[in-house]
Motif scaffolding. Structure first.
Motif, PDB file in Angstrom:
ATOM      1  N   SER A 123      29.976 -44.488 -20.549  1.00  0.00           N
ATOM      2  CA  SER A 123      28.526 -44.368 -20.366  1.00  0.00           C
ATOM      3  C   SER A 123      28.033 -43.026 -20.892  1.00  0.00           C
ATOM      4  CB  SER A 123      28.169 -44.511 -18.881  1.00  0.00           C
ATOM      5  OG  SER A 123      28.454 -45.820 -18.423  1.00  0.00           O
ATOM      6  N   LEU A 124      28.788 -41.961 -20.628  1.00  0.00           N
ATOM      7  CA  LEU A 124      28.416 -40.641 -21.137  1.00  0.00           C
ATOM      8  C   LEU A 124      28.419 -40.641 -22.664  1.00  0.00           C
ATOM      9  CD1 LEU A 124      27.783 -37.659 -20.681  1.00  0.00           C
ATOM     10  CD2 LEU A 124      30.260 -37.219 -20.580  1.00  0.00           C
ATOM     11  N   TYR A 125      29.435 -41.290 -23.249  1.00  0.00           N
ATOM     12  CA  TYR A 125      29.505 -41.384 -24.701  1.00  0.00           C
ATOM     13  C   TYR A 125      28.279 -42.104 -25.262  1.00  0.00           C
ATOM     14  CZ  TYR A 125      30.787 -43.440 -29.193  1.00  0.00           C
ATOM     15  OH  TYR A 125      30.766 -43.869 -30.495  1.00  0.00           O
ATOM     16  N   LEU A 126      27.876 -43.178 -24.615  1.00  0.00           N
ATOM     17  CA  LEU A 126      26.728 -43.947 -25.097  1.00  0.00           C
ATOM     18  C   LEU A 126      25.418 -43.166 -24.925  1.00  0.00           C
ATOM     19  CD1 LEU A 126      27.599 -47.553 -23.888  1.00  0.00           C
ATOM     20  CD2 LEU A 126      27.613 -46.682 -26.219  1.00  0.00           C
ATOM     21  N   ILE A 127      25.315 -42.381 -23.853  1.00  0.00           N
ATOM     22  CA  ILE A 127      24.130 -41.553 -23.660  1.00  0.00           C
ATOM     23  C   ILE A 127      24.018 -40.528 -24.786  1.00  0.00           C
ATOM     24  CG2 ILE A 127      23.105 -39.754 -22.206  1.00  0.00           C
ATOM     25  CD1 ILE A 127      24.198 -41.291 -19.780  1.00  0.00           C
ATOM     26  N   ILE A 128      25.154 -39.911 -25.138  1.00  0.00           N
ATOM     27  CA  ILE A 128      25.171 -38.943 -26.243  1.00  0.00           C
ATOM     28  C   ILE A 128      24.804 -39.639 -27.547  1.00  0.00           C
ATOM     29  CG2 ILE A 128      26.643 -37.411 -27.610  1.00  0.00           C
ATOM     30  CD1 ILE A 128      28.238 -36.881 -25.036  1.00  0.00           C
ATOM     31  N   LEU A 129      25.336 -40.858 -27.742  1.00  0.00           N
ATOM     32  CA  LEU A 129      25.044 -41.608 -28.956  1.00  0.00           C
ATOM     33  C   LEU A 129      23.559 -41.953 -29.032  1.00  0.00           C
ATOM     34  CD1 LEU A 129      26.218 -42.971 -31.483  1.00  0.00           C
ATOM     35  CD2 LEU A 129      26.591 -45.033 -30.103  1.00  0.00           C
ATOM     36  N   TRP A 130      22.976 -42.368 -27.924  1.00  0.00           N
ATOM     37  CA  TRP A 130      21.535 -42.662 -27.876  1.00  0.00           C
ATOM     38  C   TRP A 130      20.718 -41.432 -28.220  1.00  0.00           C
ATOM     39  CZ3 TRP A 130      17.998 -46.339 -25.230  1.00  0.00           C
ATOM     40  CH2 TRP A 130      18.502 -47.647 -25.247  1.00  0.00           C
ATOM     41  N   PHE A 131      21.126 -40.299 -27.674  1.00  0.00           N
ATOM     42  CA  PHE A 131      20.401 -39.051 -27.946  1.00  0.00           C
ATOM     43  C   PHE A 131      20.466 -38.727 -29.442  1.00  0.00           C
ATOM     44  CE2 PHE A 131      20.477 -34.437 -28.590  1.00  0.00           C
ATOM     45  CZ  PHE A 131      19.245 -34.090 -28.063  1.00  0.00           C
ATOM     46  N   PHE A 132      21.642 -38.848 -30.028  1.00  0.00           N
ATOM     47  CA  PHE A 132      21.816 -38.548 -31.453  1.00  0.00           C
ATOM     48  C   PHE A 132      20.964 -39.474 -32.314  1.00  0.00           C
ATOM     49  CE2 PHE A 132      23.911 -39.755 -35.428  1.00  0.00           C
ATOM     50  CZ  PHE A 132      23.915 -38.523 -36.096  1.00  0.00           C
TER      51      PHE A 132
END
Length: 342
Positions: A123-132
């Motif tokens: 989930s943290l990885y996906l949040i970072i990906l969304w931000f990028f």
């Protein structure tokens, strides 16, 4: 899908791009859409702006005919119309960014498979990906707007960039709706271009440049099935990205407010201090854009992502050196710098 047998959307897009530019050229004064030159302008006479309205019409109507969800074209149309209002009245940057990020998040929720899951690490990885990705889309929208400063550059970049996107999508069997939309945007720019080059009868304005940047970035996100694809697709607009990033870096080092207009882009130096005709600078950007995009595509396709990234790194270093040398040279010519200390 045989694009040759499906010419109507492209004919409509080109016609819309032309008619929109013509309409603004004739009636801009009535709507208060006149760009008055100032000390930061690259033009020396009042010029109608907002000519990209025809590109917006081509986008919206084509999306309806191609059965795109209103959750895509509706918010993007609103964003472009807000930008048209910004062509007339100055809108605070914070409001622009708030709307741009809102439309971006809606696009990601509706048209991507990035869903949060129970696993905390993933989930943290996906949040970072969304931000990028959100930053990429909003950043591309504004980069395109910032780089629209001389005659022809936004239109030519749109033709090359969306054209390459379309061919990439067709060759890689992407969703035909997005492939056709890519070519629609390219043809809309073709229709607009005669009103903007070699001498500008009308400027594209934020209504067109924000739209082109936003849609370009959305198509990149849709087409990119891997990091390699993403690098290839971004390279289709490489000169815009690299010029804006270098200029931002210079302004940050000089402690300048990034929201204040300026004339420090490489293309602006060539056109203003270098006295090179606008259309020549714009064509040069378009040619380099095509050559770099195609070569990065071929390099990654044949030799892999690491060779592609190495090529991008070498190009970036080379262009950085050219950027600094040319700017210093022209600064000396116009007497802005103590050349003896160089």
């Amino acid at each position: 899908m045989d694009l040759i047998k499906f010419p109507i959307p492209f004919f409509f897009a080109a016609s819309s791009g032309s008619l929109g530019a013509w309409f603004v050229y004739r009636y801009a004064a009535f709507f208060g859409l006149i760009d008055q030159p100032n000390h930061r302008s690259s033009h020396d006479r009042p010029t109608p702006k907002g000519g990209g309205i025809g590109i917006l019409i081509a986008f919206s109507i084509s999306c309806i005919l191609l059965n795109f969800s209103i959750l895509f074209w509706g918010p993007v149309t609103f964003l472009s119309l807000l930008s048209l209002y910004g062509d007339k009245i100055n809108i605070k940057p914070i409001l622009r960014l708030a709307v741009q990020f809102s439309v971006t998040i809606l696009f990601l929720i509706t048209f991507t498979s990035f869903k949060l899951i129970e696993n905390d690490i993933q989930s943290l990885y996906l949040i970072i990906l969304w931000f990028f990705i959100s930053t990429f889309i909003v950043g591309t929208s504004n980069f395109y707007n910032f780089m629209d400063g001389i005659n022809g550059i936004a239109g030519i970049t749109g033709i090359v960039g969306f054209g390459l996107l379309g061919f990439f999508g067709k060759i890689n069997h992407q969703n035909h709706q997005w492939v056709i939309l890519s070519f629609v945007m390219a043809f809309a720019c073709i229709g607009f271009l005669p009103f903007n080059i070699p001498k500008a009868k009308v400027f594209m304005g934020d209504v067109g440049s924000i739209l082109l940047g936003f849609v370009f970035a959305c198509i990149v996100v849709v087409f990119a099935q891997s990091f390699s694809d993403f690098v290839i697709l971004v390279s289709f607009m490489f000169p815009f990205y690299i010029d804006e990033l270098f200029t931002m870096l210079e302004r940050i080092i000089d402690k300048q407010n990034l929201t204040i207009p300026h004339r420090r882009h490489f293309y602006q130096i060539l056109a203003n201090e270098g006295k090179i005709e606008h259309w020549k600078v714009s064509v040069g950007y378009g040619i380099s854009q095509f050559i770099i995009g195609v070569n990065v595509w071929l390099m990654i396709s044949k030799m892999g992502i690491y060779f592609g990234l190495f090529m991008v790194a070498i190009l970036s270093i080379l262009l950085f050196i050219i950027n600094r040398k040319v700017k210093k040279l022209f600064e000396c010519w116009v007497g802005n710098t103590d050349c003896q200390n160089r």
